[in-house]
Design an enzyme around this catalytic site. Structure first.
Site, PDB file in Angstrom:
ATOM      1  CE  LYS A 115       0.244   4.397   8.284  1.00  0.00           C
ATOM      2  NZ  LYS A 115       0.870   3.447   7.391  1.00  0.00           N
ATOM      3  CE  LYS A 207      -7.651   3.806   6.961  1.00  0.00           C
ATOM      4  NZ  LYS A 207      -6.446   3.951   6.173  1.00  0.00           N
ATOM      5  CE  LYS A 210      -3.156  -4.465   7.414  1.00  0.00           C
ATOM      6  NZ  LYS A 210      -2.100  -4.260   6.438  1.00  0.00           N
TER       7      LYS A 210
HETATM    8  P1  TYM Z   1      -2.519  -1.320   3.230  1.00  0.00           P
HETATM    9  O1  TYM Z   1      -1.638  -2.475   3.509  1.00  0.00           O
HETATM   10  O2  TYM Z   1      -2.745  -0.324   4.323  1.00  0.00           O
HETATM   11  O3  TYM Z   1      -3.957  -1.807   2.776  1.00  0.00           O
HETATM   12  C1  TYM Z   1      -4.100  -2.782   1.768  1.00  0.00           C
HETATM   13  C2  TYM Z   1      -5.310  -2.502   0.906  1.00  0.00           C
HETATM   14  O4  TYM Z   1      -6.504  -2.478   1.688  1.00  0.00           O
HETATM   15  C3  TYM Z   1      -7.225  -1.276   1.446  1.00  0.00           C
HETATM   16  N1  TYM Z   1      -7.894  -0.878   2.687  1.00  0.00           N
HETATM   17  C4  TYM Z   1      -9.212  -0.638   2.768  1.00  0.00           C
HETATM   18  N2  TYM Z   1     -10.184  -0.693   1.839  1.00  0.00           N
HETATM   19  C5  TYM Z   1     -11.444  -0.402   2.239  1.00  0.00           C
HETATM   20  N3  TYM Z   1     -11.750  -0.072   3.538  1.00  0.00           N
HETATM   21  C6  TYM Z   1     -10.804  -0.008   4.495  1.00  0.00           C
HETATM   22  N4  TYM Z   1     -11.110   0.303   5.745  1.00  0.00           N
HETATM   23  C7  TYM Z   1      -9.456  -0.296   4.123  1.00  0.00           C
HETATM   24  N5  TYM Z   1      -8.283  -0.348   4.804  1.00  0.00           N
HETATM   25  C8  TYM Z   1      -7.333  -0.705   3.899  1.00  0.00           C
HETATM   26  C9  TYM Z   1      -6.149  -0.264   1.045  1.00  0.00           C
HETATM   27  O5  TYM Z   1      -6.693   0.827   0.325  1.00  0.00           O
HETATM   28  C10 TYM Z   1      -5.243  -1.122   0.199  1.00  0.00           C
HETATM   29  O6  TYM Z   1      -5.734  -1.242  -1.110  1.00  0.00           O
HETATM   30  N6  TYM Z   1       0.393   1.742   0.553  1.00  0.00           N
HETATM   31  C11 TYM Z   1      -0.438   0.550   0.488  1.00  0.00           C
HETATM   32  C12 TYM Z   1       0.330  -0.687   0.040  1.00  0.00           C
HETATM   33  C13 TYM Z   1       1.087  -0.525  -1.237  1.00  0.00           C
HETATM   34  C14 TYM Z   1       0.503  -0.512  -2.544  1.00  0.00           C
HETATM   35  C15 TYM Z   1       1.627  -0.388  -3.432  1.00  0.00           C
HETATM   36  C16 TYM Z   1      -0.798  -0.591  -3.030  1.00  0.00           C
HETATM   37  C17 TYM Z   1       2.422  -0.410  -1.379  1.00  0.00           C
HETATM   38  N7  TYM Z   1       2.776  -0.344  -2.694  1.00  0.00           N
HETATM   39  C18 TYM Z   1       1.425  -0.336  -4.799  1.00  0.00           C
HETATM   40  C19 TYM Z   1      -0.976  -0.538  -4.417  1.00  0.00           C
HETATM   41  C20 TYM Z   1       0.116  -0.413  -5.285  1.00  0.00           C
HETATM   42  C21 TYM Z   1      -0.984   0.270   1.873  1.00  0.00           C
HETATM   43  O7  TYM Z   1      -0.436   0.683   2.866  1.00  0.00           O
HETATM   44  O8  TYM Z   1      -2.053  -0.562   1.904  1.00  0.00           O
END
Ligand code: TYM
Length: 345
Positions: A115, A207, A210
């Protein structure tokens, strides 16, 4: 024997449109866990602001993500559903973890490197220390399992490192206070099934995300039937028919991605999908996948719209969830303040 209550925590950022990767890699997997565990599902708005968010967009995305949780089958009576900023203990524990985690640990995070790129000097301090806040989210509730996609694995390893260092640094103090030496649990990442890493529809090596500039690279949870079908039909593939065994997908990332998506949507294994479609070309497989995706996603989009028509109800769900989360969070922080040695605790 662990003395921890089995508890699930996971979160998603309310930034931009939710896509099929978020749904298959996370939200869809949250639903069945409600049958077997205490679950806490968070809308992590404090994480979202580590990069600029227009306030009106953040507000709207928070309500939309909550609507998606509900539409996908999260039950606010059974599970705790809330937005992170309403439970201020997340920020408090994150600060303490900022003082436990080491610069070197955070510097190694691949998501930070991706990032920040070459421009780390102009990134927010919050983006750098983001994994400390994520560890706080999880450990505030002493969660034992965290369902996420593959891209979060390193952050969960760091969460375990932070828990271990905290337990170790404060070992004598925990003893003095009569608290368990394993104060924070070694949380298990729950990363399994065919959909832990859904790839871009335009490039099978990237991947689905968003932040991809191409809208054709992802299926949004709110796309209508026609858009879903068009995106799948235009998805990049090769010219070969599908193999009948998983080994035959090697070196064919785009084909593998579509098979993964089919398997996840149909609750099948990749083997089962290939047994059904082995030898079939994309001219046949893509329409079958599009029909399946529309059948599965359209009702969720409809339900999201229905929930969003009553914003007061969504806000009520978040308020109620925050109240329940705060009770657990306050209990942990009462102890943590004592453990650290703060006067007044
Ligand atoms: P975030 O908001 O980027 O994504 C949310 C969830 O979606 C999954 N994900 C995917 N899974 C499969 N294929 C993909 N292309 C894909 N893109 C996203 C992510 O792995 C995630 O599970 N840091 C985290 C949010 C967070 C969190 C937490 C998660 C903050 N605190 C505590 C678990 C526990 C994040 O940015 O996810």
């Amino acid at each position: 024997m662990s003395s921890f209550v089995p508890r699930i925590f996971s979160g998603i950022q309310p930034s931009g449109d939710l896509h099929l990767g978020n749904y298959l890699g996370a939200i869809r997997r949250f639903v069945p866990l409600q049958q077997s565990h205490d679950c806490i599902y968070c809308v992590v708005d404090m994480h979202a602001i580590t990069v600029w968010q227009d306030p009106a967009d953040l507000h709207r995305s928070t309500l939309e993500l909550t609507a998606a949780y509900l539409a996908a089958g999260l039950d606010p009576k059974r599970s705790i559903i809330f937005n992170q900023s309403q439970v201020i203990e997340h920020a408090e524990l994150a600060w303490i973890f900022n003082c436990v985690a080491r610069m070197g640990w955070l510097n190694r995070m691949t998501q930070w490197k991706d990032k920040a790129g070459k421009n780390s000097e102009v990134q927010s301090v919050g983006l750098f220390s983001y994994p400390s806040l994520m560890a706080a989210d999880i450990l505030l509730y002493k969660a034992t399992g965290v369902p996420v996609g593959e891209d979060q694995k390193q952050h969960l390893e760091l969460t375990r490192d932070i828990a271990a260092k905290f337990n170790n640094d404060f070992g004598p103090r925990l003893k003095e206070l009569g608290l368990d030496a394993d104060y924070f649990p070694m949380t298990e990442p729950l990363i399994s099934g065919p959909a832990t890493r859904i790839m871009s529809l335009r490039d099978g090596t990237k991947k689905m995300s968003k932040s991809d500039p191409s809208d054709m690279s992802r299926i949004a949870l709110t796309d209508d039937a026609e858009t879903i079908t068009r995106k799948i039909k235009k998805a990049k593939t090769d010219a070969e028919p599908l193999p009948s065994e998983v080994a035959g997908l090697k070196g064919r990332p785009e084909a593998e991605n579509l098979v993964d998506i089919y398997a996840a949507l149909a609750d099948m294994s990749k083997d089962q999908v290939l047994r059904e479609f082995g030898g079939v070309g994309f001219g046949t497989f893509k329409p079958a996948l599009a029909d399946l995706a529309v059948a599965q996603l359209a009702p969720i989009a409809d339900d999201m719209r229905r929930y969003l028509a009553d914003k007061g109800e969504i806000e009520r769900v978040l308020r109620d969830g925050a109240g329940r989360a705060r009770i657990i969070a306050a209990e942990t922080m009462r102890e943590v303040r004592k453990i650290v040695g703060f006067v007044g605790a």
